[in-house]
Design an enzyme around this catalytic site. Sequence first.
Site, PDB file in Angstrom:
ATOM      1  CG  LEU A  23      -1.904  -1.219   1.253  1.00 49.26           C
ATOM      2  CD1 LEU A  23      -2.771  -1.162   2.503  1.00 49.26           C
ATOM      3  CD2 LEU A  23      -2.783  -1.295   0.006  1.00 49.26           C
ATOM      4  CG  ASP A  25       3.746   2.881  -5.412  1.00 46.87           C
ATOM      5  OD1 ASP A  25       2.843   2.565  -6.212  1.00 46.87           O
ATOM      6  OD2 ASP A  25       4.548   2.071  -4.923  1.00 46.87           O
TER       7      ASP A  25
HETATM    8  C1  GLA Z   1       5.567  -0.959  -6.424  1.00 52.20           C
HETATM    9  C2  GLA Z   1       6.328   0.158  -7.125  1.00 52.20           C
HETATM   10  C3  GLA Z   1       5.452   0.825  -8.197  1.00 52.20           C
HETATM   11  C4  GLA Z   1       4.799  -0.191  -9.113  1.00 52.20           C
HETATM   12  C5  GLA Z   1       4.134  -1.300  -8.302  1.00 52.20           C
HETATM   13  C6  GLA Z   1       3.604  -2.395  -9.178  1.00 52.20           C
HETATM   14  O1  GLA Z   1       4.531  -0.447  -5.648  1.00 52.20           O
HETATM   15  O2  GLA Z   1       6.761   1.112  -6.214  1.00 52.20           O
HETATM   16  O3  GLA Z   1       6.225   1.739  -8.927  1.00 52.20           O
HETATM   17  O4  GLA Z   1       5.713  -0.717 -10.025  1.00 52.20           O
HETATM   18  O5  GLA Z   1       5.029  -1.868  -7.370  1.00 52.20           O
HETATM   19  O6  GLA Z   1       2.592  -1.945 -10.002  1.00 52.20           O
END
Ligand code: GLA
Length: 366
Positions: free
Chosen positions: A127, A174
């Site tokens: 998350l 994220d």
């Molecule tokens: C992690 C990374 C993101 C993305 C997700 C998978 O959360 O920080 O940049 O690649 O995995 O979608």
Amino acid sequence: MTEAEQLQAVAAAFEARFGEAPETVVAAPGRVNLLGEHTDYNGGYVLPMALRDMGVAIAMGRGSAPGVIEAYSDTFHDAETRAITDGAERRWSDYVLGCLKAVVAEEVAETGVRLALITTLPMGAGLSSSAALEVASLRAANALFGKVLSPVETAIKARAVENDFVGMPCGIMDQFASSVGEPGKVLFLNTRTLDYTPAPSLPGHRFVIVHSGVSHQLTEDGYATRVAECHAACAALGVGMLSDLGPEDMDRIAALPAPLNRRARHIVTDNRCALDGLAALTAGDAAAFGRLMIESHASERDDYEITVAETDALVEAALALGALGARQTGGGFGGSIVALVPAEKVEDWSGAIAAGFPAARVLAVT
Ligand code: GLA
């Protein structure tokens, strides 16, 4: 704890720790991703939602010694002292240190900094606890020293800190969701252009986030291996990014050596899922959105191979108990699932999940 309560609590924690009130108090949310996984470092589409009342709050003030950062996590009752000139050392304070170095290195060299933080995001749950910590650190540093960064610039800086200082080769989803997203609202993002648009939620339905109890560690090999496999697939196919490919390229993709063929196929299909997901949200079509989640999980499991037995079992149970769709969310190798559940079923559904999976925990309903 609501965000307002978190801000109050972190200010009190700062005062208890350092004997004076903080000069600034900020927060940044975590996110759940609904569709489009691992597409972000391939220039593709993603569909995350910043979380309401789940994130990182930071209280900050100037410090007591030039160049010194005193960081205290009130959640984990853990203090770390760093110098602004330090490199990364695989400690939680790396995220804070990297952000301070990125925007206020000179100021911290003069005045030092101290900070307290609280987090309501479980680590390793998929998350974005790291991105929330980065975005909160940048917000606090900018507020304290009177610097201005736009939300998009903040996301770009935070990702750079994670890539270049922490050493995790993540995409921008994220940090973007945390910095730009409005908590509780879905955001559709084109990670190639950084064009974004809010998307409606599905009336009468809720997204329920369930932590499997298996914590992931993204700085360990799995994530970086997938990034490297995507680069290898690009080189073999002669494209700059896997999101340059579409359904018409499936034959060329299938001819790649395993596992590059499966990895590239996941990016193409999950990219389309995110795009179709935006259309389903716009049309208010919960059944269609649910089907895309199911398809996306199968691709995460069979093609990208980032799921674990616990998240696979949770997704199956989620569907058997009446969810319209369910999938593992985030970087993977454990962490959480997100399920689309009719609003009137959420309580019974959550109870049944808790009864069937003692290690699992319903974290949020949005
Ligand atoms: C992690 C990374 C993101 C993305 C997700 C998978 O959360 O920080 O940049 O690649 O995995 O979608």
